[in-house]
Design an enzyme around this catalytic site. Structure first.
Site, PDB file in Angstrom:
ATOM      1  N   ARG A 177       0.848  -1.183   0.000  1.00  0.00           N
ATOM      2  CA  ARG A 177       0.000   0.000   0.000  1.00  0.00           C
ATOM      3  C   ARG A 177       0.884   1.233   0.000  1.00  0.00           C
ATOM      4  NH1 ARG A 177      -3.496  -2.301  -1.874  1.00  0.00           N
ATOM      5  NH2 ARG A 177      -5.622  -2.708  -1.131  1.00  0.00           N
TER       6      ARG A 177
ATOM      7  N   ASP B  55       5.168   0.045  -7.001  1.00  0.00           N
ATOM      8  CA  ASP B  55       3.915  -0.254  -7.696  1.00  0.00           C
ATOM      9  C   ASP B  55       2.740   0.523  -7.111  1.00  0.00           C
ATOM     10  OD1 ASP B  55       2.379  -1.904  -9.631  1.00  0.00           O
ATOM     11  OD2 ASP B  55       1.446  -2.710  -7.809  1.00  0.00           O
TER      12      ASP B  55
ATOM     13  N   GLU C  17      -2.941   7.920  -6.265  1.00  0.00           N
ATOM     14  CA  GLU C  17      -2.943   7.207  -7.540  1.00  0.00           C
ATOM     15  C   GLU C  17      -4.136   7.681  -8.370  1.00  0.00           C
ATOM     16  OE1 GLU C  17      -3.060   3.061  -6.570  1.00  0.00           O
ATOM     17  OE2 GLU C  17      -1.025   3.036  -5.755  1.00  0.00           O
TER      18      GLU C  17
ATOM     19  N   HIS D 192       0.221   0.255 -10.163  1.00  0.00           N
ATOM     20  CA  HIS D 192      -0.601  -0.590  -9.294  1.00  0.00           C
ATOM     21  C   HIS D 192      -1.035  -1.836 -10.073  1.00  0.00           C
ATOM     22  CE1 HIS D 192      -3.229  -0.319  -5.446  1.00  0.00           C
ATOM     23  NE2 HIS D 192      -3.037  -1.585  -5.772  1.00  0.00           N
TER      24      HIS D 192
END
Length: 326
Positions: free
Chosen positions: A233, A257, A262, A281
């Protein structure tokens, strides 16, 4: 029953629609994550399937018919679980669907950053044919991978790293520092993990205790020249502190990632570093895991709405009382 998808960026919802239809239910896509619009579009719904929308107490109180919140994926930090439990609403996730996919991605980022693959590729594209931009390149067998959080995904990552020849250290709140795990991994304190690992790969959930767990002080405590990989996360890592650690050279590289905000903007500070691999992600995705995620998310919602126990539920006590028991 009526099942509403609050928001979803998937190319198709055919799998979810088929699951709901097979149960004789009505399926609706609302496609919004604004609280007021979620409320307006989900009136009369028995269950919500959620991707990014924040399901707060306000939302839950405004939707008195909702019995279940079923979230795509593992993390449920966007759902007020305490409020849901008080109101008798089941909260479901799919905690194990992406174990292999996410751990594969973590390993790929570890290997790519150690070998400097992105730097080498970019150099070739600029007409440069030397190793300089990727140095230093280390042998896996001489490197220690520290796994921060050793649940399903962390354990799978540790297993794969060990198979590639890395020394593996693990830290988890359920482990006793100093013990050797049955798999042969050494359990250590967080402080020892930071100080001893050449690569730290993050696999902790996001909650109040783990928010900015890796901050400026944590980066300062890391082994100089370490690599950070985060497929867990975004909020576990303080983004500003990460940028500062890369700017100072404290970190050799990073594979990221997930971020606090986001999707990442093209001008994000991390995007200017050639020694950072950024992915959108995407760690959760394989063809197999994607289909499983969609099917099981829908099945959890349908099961609760139909008065059945779902495969995965975070607050099973609501099945005996409250909305979920109706």
């Amino acid at each position: 029953m009526r099942i509403v998808v609050t928001d979803c960026d998937h190319a198709t919802l055919d799998i979810e629609r088929d699951v709901v239809a097979a149960a004789g239910g009505e399926f609706t896509l609302n496609q919004t994550n604004a609280p007021a619009d979620v409320i307006a579009g989900a009136q009369g719904a028995d269950g919500l399937i959620v991707q990014y929308a924040k399901i707060t107490r306000e939302v839950l109180e405004a939707l008195p018919d909702v019995k279940v919140i079923s979230r795509y994926g593992v993390g449920v930090d966007t759902v007020d679980i305490e409020a849901a439990t008080e109101l008798g609403v089941a909260v479901c996730n799919v905690p194990d669907y992406g174990t292999e996919a996410v751990s594969d991605h973590a390993i790929a980022l570890i290997l790519g950053t150690i070998r400097g693959l992105v730097n080498l590729d970019r150099g070739i594209r600029r007409g440069e044919h030397d190793l300089g931009p990727a140095l230093p390149i280390r042998q896996f067998s001489n490197q220690t991978v520290g796994v921060l959080g050793c649940g399903r995904i962390g354990s799978a990552t540790a297993r794969k790293a060990a198979a590639l020849g890395f020394t593996v250290l693990v830290h988890d709140v359920l482990f006793t520092p100093g013990e050797v795990r049955p798999e042969g991994w050494q359990a250590v304190s967080r402080e020892q993990l930071l100080a001893s690992s050449d690569v730290i790969t993050v696999h902790t959930p996001l909650d109040a205790a783990s928010l900015h767990l890796l901050d400026g002080a944590a980066f300062a405590a890391m082994k100089p020249g370490a690599i950070l990989v985060n497929t867990a996360r975004g909020g576990v890592v303080d983004s500003d502190a990460l940028v500062a650690a890369l700017e100072s050279g404290r970190l050799h590289a990073a594979g990221i990632d997930v971020l606090e905000e986001e999707p990442i903007e093209a001008d994000h500070p991390l995007a200017r570093f050639d020694n950072v691999i950024l992915t959108p992600h995407a760690a959760f995705y394989t063809e197999e895991s994607y289909s499983e995620l969609k099917r099981r998310t829908a099945e959890n919602a349908v099961d609760v709405a139909a008065g059945k126990r779902p495969r995965n539920i975070l607050n099973p006590e609501v099945l005996q009382a409250g909305r979920a028991a109706r």
